[in-house]
Design a protein around this motif. Structure first.
Motif, PDB file in Angstrom:
ATOM      1  N   MET A  11       0.848  -1.197   0.000  1.00  0.00           N
ATOM      2  CA  MET A  11       0.000   0.000   0.000  1.00  0.00           C
ATOM      3  C   MET A  11       0.882   1.246   0.000  1.00  0.00           C
ATOM      4  O   MET A  11       1.748   1.394   0.858  1.00  0.00           O
ATOM      5  N   ASP A  12       0.687   2.121  -0.983  1.00  0.00           N
ATOM      6  CA  ASP A  12       1.427   3.378  -1.002  1.00  0.00           C
ATOM      7  C   ASP A  12       0.448   4.540  -1.178  1.00  0.00           C
ATOM      8  O   ASP A  12      -0.755   4.350  -1.358  1.00  0.00           O
ATOM      9  N   LEU A  13       0.993   5.758  -1.131  1.00  0.00           N
ATOM     10  CA  LEU A  13       0.130   6.931  -1.201  1.00  0.00           C
ATOM     11  C   LEU A  13      -0.591   7.043  -2.535  1.00  0.00           C
ATOM     12  O   LEU A  13      -1.722   7.520  -2.596  1.00  0.00           O
ATOM     13  N   ALA A  14       0.055   6.593  -3.614  1.00  0.00           N
ATOM     14  CA  ALA A  14      -0.594   6.649  -4.929  1.00  0.00           C
ATOM     15  C   ALA A  14      -1.844   5.769  -4.945  1.00  0.00           C
ATOM     16  O   ALA A  14      -2.889   6.163  -5.484  1.00  0.00           O
ATOM     17  N   ASP A  15      -1.744   4.580  -4.333  1.00  0.00           N
ATOM     18  CA  ASP A  15      -2.911   3.696  -4.263  1.00  0.00           C
ATOM     19  C   ASP A  15      -4.029   4.337  -3.433  1.00  0.00           C
ATOM     20  O   ASP A  15      -5.213   4.244  -3.777  1.00  0.00           O
ATOM     21  N   LEU A  16      -3.649   4.971  -2.326  1.00  0.00           N
ATOM     22  CA  LEU A  16      -4.646   5.616  -1.479  1.00  0.00           C
ATOM     23  C   LEU A  16      -5.316   6.780  -2.204  1.00  0.00           C
ATOM     24  O   LEU A  16      -6.522   7.008  -2.049  1.00  0.00           O
ATOM     25  N   LEU A  21     -13.495   2.297   6.734  1.00  0.00           N
ATOM     26  CA  LEU A  21     -12.408   2.430   7.699  1.00  0.00           C
ATOM     27  C   LEU A  21     -11.136   2.927   7.007  1.00  0.00           C
ATOM     28  O   LEU A  21     -10.452   3.830   7.503  1.00  0.00           O
ATOM     29  N   LEU A  22     -10.831   2.351   5.838  1.00  0.00           N
ATOM     30  CA  LEU A  22      -9.624   2.765   5.121  1.00  0.00           C
ATOM     31  C   LEU A  22      -9.733   4.211   4.644  1.00  0.00           C
ATOM     32  O   LEU A  22      -8.724   4.936   4.632  1.00  0.00           O
ATOM     33  N   LEU A  23     -10.937   4.641   4.256  1.00  0.00           N
ATOM     34  CA  LEU A  23     -11.111   6.005   3.747  1.00  0.00           C
ATOM     35  C   LEU A  23     -10.672   7.034   4.783  1.00  0.00           C
ATOM     36  O   LEU A  23     -10.017   8.019   4.442  1.00  0.00           O
ATOM     37  N   ASP A  24     -10.996   6.804   6.034  1.00  0.00           N
ATOM     38  CA  ASP A  24     -10.594   7.734   7.091  1.00  0.00           C
ATOM     39  C   ASP A  24      -9.071   7.802   7.187  1.00  0.00           C
ATOM     40  O   ASP A  24      -8.481   8.888   7.249  1.00  0.00           O
ATOM     41  N   TYR A  25      -8.416   6.639   7.164  1.00  0.00           N
ATOM     42  CA  TYR A  25      -6.952   6.616   7.220  1.00  0.00           C
ATOM     43  C   TYR A  25      -6.344   7.239   5.969  1.00  0.00           C
ATOM     44  O   TYR A  25      -5.331   7.961   6.041  1.00  0.00           O
ATOM     45  N   ALA A  26      -6.941   6.961   4.815  1.00  0.00           N
ATOM     46  CA  ALA A  26      -6.409   7.502   3.563  1.00  0.00           C
ATOM     47  C   ALA A  26      -6.441   9.021   3.567  1.00  0.00           C
ATOM     48  O   ALA A  26      -5.467   9.680   3.162  1.00  0.00           O
ATOM     49  N   GLU A  27      -7.551   9.591   4.017  1.00  0.00           N
ATOM     50  CA  GLU A  27      -7.657  11.053   4.055  1.00  0.00           C
ATOM     51  C   GLU A  27      -6.614  11.649   4.999  1.00  0.00           C
ATOM     52  O   GLU A  27      -5.985  12.667   4.686  1.00  0.00           O
ATOM     53  N   ARG A  28      -6.399  11.018   6.136  1.00  0.00           N
ATOM     54  CA  ARG A  28      -5.424  11.523   7.093  1.00  0.00           C
ATOM     55  C   ARG A  28      -4.003  11.408   6.561  1.00  0.00           C
ATOM     56  O   ARG A  28      -3.202  12.350   6.677  1.00  0.00           O
ATOM     57  N   LEU A  29      -3.656  10.264   5.959  1.00  0.00           N
ATOM     58  CA  LEU A  29      -2.306  10.065   5.444  1.00  0.00           C
ATOM     59  C   LEU A  29      -2.005  10.996   4.276  1.00  0.00           C
ATOM     60  O   LEU A  29      -0.909  11.563   4.189  1.00  0.00           O
ATOM     61  N   LEU A  30      -2.978  11.178   3.392  1.00  0.00           N
ATOM     62  CA  LEU A  30      -2.767  12.062   2.245  1.00  0.00           C
ATOM     63  C   LEU A  30      -2.646  13.512   2.696  1.00  0.00           C
ATOM     64  O   LEU A  30      -1.855  14.288   2.146  1.00  0.00           O
ATOM     65  N   ARG A  31      -3.430  13.881   3.711  1.00  0.00           N
ATOM     66  CA  ARG A  31      -3.345  15.246   4.218  1.00  0.00           C
ATOM     67  C   ARG A  31      -1.990  15.484   4.895  1.00  0.00           C
ATOM     68  O   ARG A  31      -1.355  16.524   4.699  1.00  0.00           O
TER      69      ARG A  31
END
Length: 283
Positions: free
Chosen positions: A1-6, A63-73
């Protein structure tokens, strides 16, 4: 899993499907589909339910969407901090109706001039609704009426507001709770901090029997008070913005009437747009 995938995953969610996400990302649909399947495989979880060529987020996807938004931000914040570039992107800001009307016009004008690459998305609501939205990461920051007590939230005290009790001009003087027995209370829905202030002033003996008319704007509240429908507690700064506010003002004790509007945000999560706003407010 990397930022591009998120980023791809988040775009699929926001755009409502593979086709629109591929169009926005300038990729072929098969590439988006493959990256989503690879992400699901690496996580060992199904992120979408698929039915008739439509995608619906699964519980794992939510659940992943919440983490994805935080990591991308956080990734964007780190990039901006290291590059020294001007703040940019979307800044989700919340504010009380009263703050929006009386305090924010000048603040936002200065902010837009200083940070032209930031797009502010402003949401209004009650104290409790805004505080919950910040805690749940639906807002980046908010101007509320009470300093938060929940762990994980930080605040910066800002504007001192004086609350006044208003009635129709035909109403006699109001010096204490005993003078408003039988009057209706006109206020914002539950969750409004100023409503709680007034109910505390009325006291336990009066509050249960008090009729409450819930409205969603100060213009409507002031108009109903002026017509004799009931009484209300409002920031004095708001009355100055309501044209033709023909109401009588009744002063309350300082311990009740003086409140400080704080800006709140999640502790340890300060984006470049939020830091820029805090610096502007400090000046």
């Amino acid at each position: 899993m990397d930022l591009a995938d998120l980023h791809i995953f988040k775009t699929v969610v926001e755009e409502g499907g593979i086709v629109r996400a591929a169009r926005k990302l300038h990729r072929v649909q098969s590439s988006i589909t493959m990256r989503i399947k690879q992400l699901e495989s690496s996580l060992g979880a199904e992120l979408f339910y698929r039915s008739k060529q439509r995608l619906h987020l699964s519980p794992s996807g939510e659940l992943l969407l919440d983490y994805a938004e935080r990591l991308l931000r956080l990734s964007d914040e780190a990039r901006q901090a290291l590059s020294g570039s001007a703040p940019r992107g979307v800044f989700r800001l919340g504010a009380l109706e009263s703050t929006t009307a009386s305090r924010l016009p000048g603040v936002l004008a200065s902010y837009h001039a200083a940070c032209p690459q930031v797009r502010v998305e402003l949401t209004t609501g009650t104290n409790d609704a805004l505080t919950a939205a910040v805690a749940e990461r639906r807002l980046d920051a908010a101007f509320v009426a009470e300093a938060p007590t929940a762990p994980g939230l930080a605040h910066q005290p800002l504007f001192t507001e004086r609350l006044v009790l208003i009635s129709s001009t035909q109403r006699g003087a109001i010096r204490g709770p005993q003078d408003v027995e039988g009057d209706s209370l006109i206020a914002f829905p539950s969750g409004c901090a100023y409503r709680r202030v007034l109910q505390r002033w009325l006291g336990a003996a009066h509050t249960p029997a008090t009729r409450v008319l819930e409205l969603g704007s100060y213009h409507a509240i002031v108009a109903c008070v002026a017509s004799g429908t009931g009484i209300a507690l409002v920031p004095e700064s708001v009355l100055d913005t309501v044209n033709g506010a023909e109401v009588r003002r009744h002063r309350l004790p300082r311990a009740v009437s003086h409140v400080v509007t704080p800006l709140i945000w999640r502790n340890g999560e300060q984006s470049a747009p939020l830091l820029a706003l805090r610096e502007l407010l400090a000046r």
